[in-house]
Motif scaffolding. Structure first.
Motif: not given
Length: 67
Positions: A7-21
């Protein structure tokens, strides 16, 4: 050979941002400021303003005070 897919780290980072939002706007702003590598206060301020506008437009956002 490992059968786990990468899983690309960019995908993980984007998912973390969405959930934190969704759950914690302050944590979101802190995370996004590092993740997106803000270079100046203006970028930070723009993200906070965008977050404020999204919250104001959300009909499910609870109001602290009544008008």
């Amino acid at each position: 050979k490992d059968h786990l897919s990468e899983v690309p780290s960019a995908s993980i980072g984007a998912k973390v941002m969405d959930k934190l939002h969704e759950i914690d706007p302050v944590a979101y702003v802190r995370y996004v400021s590092v993740y997106r590598q803000f270079e100046n206060v203006n970028e930070f301020s723009q993200e906070i303003q965008a977050l404020t506008h999204r919250a104001a437009a959300d009909p499910f956002q609870k109001r602290l005070f009544q008008d």
